[in-house]
Design a protein around this motif. Structure first.
Motif, short mmCIF file in Angstrom:
data_model
loop_
_atom_site.label_atom_id
_atom_site.label_comp_id
_atom_site.label_asym_id
_atom_site.label_seq_id
_atom_site.Cartn_x
_atom_site.Cartn_y
_atom_site.Cartn_z
N ASN A 340 0.90 -1.23 -0.09
CA ASN A 340 0.08 0.01 -0.04
C ASN A 340 0.97 1.20 -0.11
OD1 ASN A 340 -2.53 -1.31 -0.04
ND2 ASN A 340 -2.32 -1.67 2.31
N MET A 341 0.63 2.26 -0.80
CA MET A 341 1.30 3.60 -0.96
C MET A 341 0.17 4.33 -0.42
SD MET A 341 2.61 5.46 -4.27
CE MET A 341 1.23 4.94 -5.22
N THR A 342 0.75 5.29 0.59
CA THR A 342 0.11 6.25 1.32
C THR A 342 0.69 7.56 1.26
OG1 THR A 342 -0.87 4.78 2.71
CG2 THR A 342 -1.05 6.91 3.50
N MET A 343 -0.20 8.62 0.79
CA MET A 343 0.43 10.07 0.84
C MET A 343 -0.27 10.80 1.83
SD MET A 343 1.56 10.82 -3.12
CE MET A 343 2.38 9.40 -4.20
N GLN A 344 0.23 11.62 2.53
CA GLN A 344 -0.43 12.57 3.60
C GLN A 344 -0.10 13.86 3.20
OE1 GLN A 344 -2.66 11.17 5.76
NE2 GLN A 344 -3.55 13.16 5.77
N SER A 375 -3.03 0.83 -3.58
CA SER A 375 -2.44 -0.54 -3.52
C SER A 375 -1.64 -0.45 -4.79
CB SER A 375 -3.58 -1.71 -3.47
OG SER A 375 -3.08 -2.95 -3.50
N ILE A 376 -0.57 -1.04 -4.74
CA ILE A 376 0.62 -1.43 -5.89
C ILE A 376 0.47 -2.54 -6.41
CG2 ILE A 376 2.75 -1.26 -6.64
CD1 ILE A 376 3.42 0.64 -4.21
N PRO A 377 -0.04 -2.78 -7.89
CA PRO A 377 -0.27 -4.29 -8.13
C PRO A 377 0.99 -4.96 -8.11
CG PRO A 377 -1.32 -2.44 -9.89
CD PRO A 377 -0.48 -1.74 -8.53
N PRO A 378 0.92 -6.34 -7.89
CA PRO A 378 2.03 -7.23 -7.50
C PRO A 378 2.88 -7.14 -8.74
CG PRO A 378 0.01 -8.47 -6.73
CD PRO A 378 -0.46 -7.13 -7.39
N GLU A 379 2.22 -7.24 -9.92
CA GLU A 379 3.04 -7.36 -11.09
C GLU A 379 3.70 -6.05 -11.54
OE1 GLU A 379 -1.37 -5.96 -12.24
OE2 GLU A 379 0.01 -7.40 -11.03
N LEU A 401 5.00 10.29 3.03
CA LEU A 401 4.87 9.45 1.91
C LEU A 401 5.35 7.94 2.38
CD1 LEU A 401 4.58 8.28 -0.97
CD2 LEU A 401 6.96 9.03 -1.35
N ASP A 402 4.48 7.03 2.38
CA ASP A 402 4.90 5.50 2.84
C ASP A 402 4.43 4.58 2.00
OD1 ASP A 402 5.30 5.93 6.07
OD2 ASP A 402 3.57 7.13 5.70
#
Length: 408
Positions: A340-344, A375-379, A401-402
């Motif tokens: 998971n990519m999270t931006m605050q 969500s970053i796709p696995p591929e 940024l996480d």
């Protein structure tokens, strides 16, 4: 004898068989206790004891504790301000204007006829006042008058200081220059006539007419031109170079001065009818309004085609990196874990817009809210080093940024 030995041997064999059975029962009980102990162990300890962590991740079955060990924060950054610059050059145009130093004679004070006298029983002095609006622009201040009646010695004082004392022989008195060092914004002129001395029966008297105080006043409003242009905070923050450009049409060349925000950029006689280029130091410009001033000490100019031109520095790529192990990659591909990519962002109610690239795979961000989750796709992921690039389409105030690897 023989039968007795046979019976003894049979008894010994029976005891051995019974002992073996008892040992088997004991072993079974111990094995049962071991199995029960293992079953009641915590799952992660049981998996470690049995060496089942790899097989449980691959199977996606009951080995959730092994997956939990692969959870991690892969990336944590505090990027801050990320600017978006649509142009790398800006031109701020300023309207043309004329500059000239003009000096005109002005009357500061006119006074009706006055009489001053001095006798034994009759004495009269006269005080008149006049104002000088701006001492810096007043030059050649003169007092002029005619004396139609003139008897005795006339004395004139300016602000208490004697500036004239003499017998006047002619009606048209030559103009008297008032010393500029004695002048104040509000001034007093005192007129008096000398004593008659021992001739007590006489009276000295002056009749002063056409009294005027004049001065040459320089008109500074045409000697200086003020103009304002605005610069955005993004342009100022990313400024690399700036130039002031102008073409002077010289009607009567004199010293020309140019400044921005009270910092002088140019002073001298310019090249006439050609483009003059002056570099502007970075500390002279400000985000918001900037004041451009041209003025001349003498001469007359038409200042034309005036621009302030800026060049912005090239913004570096905003790229971050994170590492992914083979087991972590396998867990995402088996859908046990998700990245998971999270931006605050700062909650400023402004649009946040950017292109986001993970190992070259593109997605977009466009929202007003302060939190963005993707969500970053696995591929898109790969074993080893992964890169995440942000391409702002608006100025972003990105607090954190996480990228986190978590169970689904």
């Amino acid at each position: 004898m023989k039968s007795t030995a046979s019976r003894l041997l049979h008894r010994r064999k029976g005891r051995k068989a019974q002992d073996a059975a008892n040992a088997a029962v004991l072993l079974g009980i111990i094995t049962a206790f071991i199995i029960l102990y293992i079953l009641f162990l915590p799952p992660d300890i049981r998996n470690d004891l049995l060496g089942e962590s790899g097989s449980s991740i691959a199977s996606g079955g009951s080995g959730s504790s092994g997956v939990g060990k692969l959870e991690a924060t892969l990336l944590h950054e505090n990027p801050g301000r990320l600017d978006f610059i649509a142009e790398d050059n800006y031109v701020h145009s300023i309207p043309s204007f004329y500059l000239s130093k003009t000096t005109n004679a002005q009357v500061l004070k006119e006074e009706p006829p006055i009489t001053v006298r001095n006798g034994v029983f009759d004495k009269k002095n006269v005080v008149t006042t006049f104002r000088v609006q701006d001492l810096t622009t007043a030059q050649n201040v003169l007092l002029s008058f005619t004396a139609t009646k003139r008897k005795g010695e006339l004395t004139i004082k300016l602000n208490g200081r004697e500036i004239f004392s003499s017998v006047v022989d002619e009606m048209n008195v030559p103009p008297i220059t008032l010393d500029k060092s004695l002048l104040q914004p509000i001034n007093e002129l005192e007129f008096s006539v000398g004593s008659v001395g021992w001739q007590f029966w006489r009276t000295n008297e002056f009749l002063i007419q056409n009294l005027k105080i004049t001065s040459d006043i320089t008109d500074l409003t045409r000697q200086q031109a003020n103009n304002v242009f605005s610069m955005s905070s993004i342009e100022r923050y990313n400024l690399e170079k700036a130039f002031l450009k102008f073409i002077p049409d010289c009607r009567d060349a004199g010293t020309l001065h140019a400044s921005i925000n009270n910092i002088e950029l140019y002073g001298g006689v310019p090249e006439c009818s050609v483009l003059n280029v002056v570099e502007i130091p970075g500390n002279a410009l400000e985000a918001g309004e900037n004041n451009v001033v041209f003025k001349t000490d003498s001469g007359s100019y038409l200042i034309d085609r005036i621009t302030v031109e800026t060049t912005l520095r090239e913004l570096p790529s905003i790229v971050y990196f994170f590492e992914l192990s083979a087991d972590q990659l396998e867990a995402t591909q088996n859908h046990n874990l998700t990245a998971n990519m999270t931006m605050q962002f700062v909650d400023d109610d402004k649009e946040k817009s950017a292109g986001v690239y993970v190992n070259g795979h593109a997605t977009s961000l466009r929202q007003y809210g302060p939190t963005y989750v993707r969500s970053i796709p696995p591929e898109w992921l790969r074993e080893g080093t992964n890169d995440l690039r942000i391409d702002p389409k608006s100025t972003l105030l990105l607090v954190t940024l996480d990228v986190e690897l978590r169970r689904r």
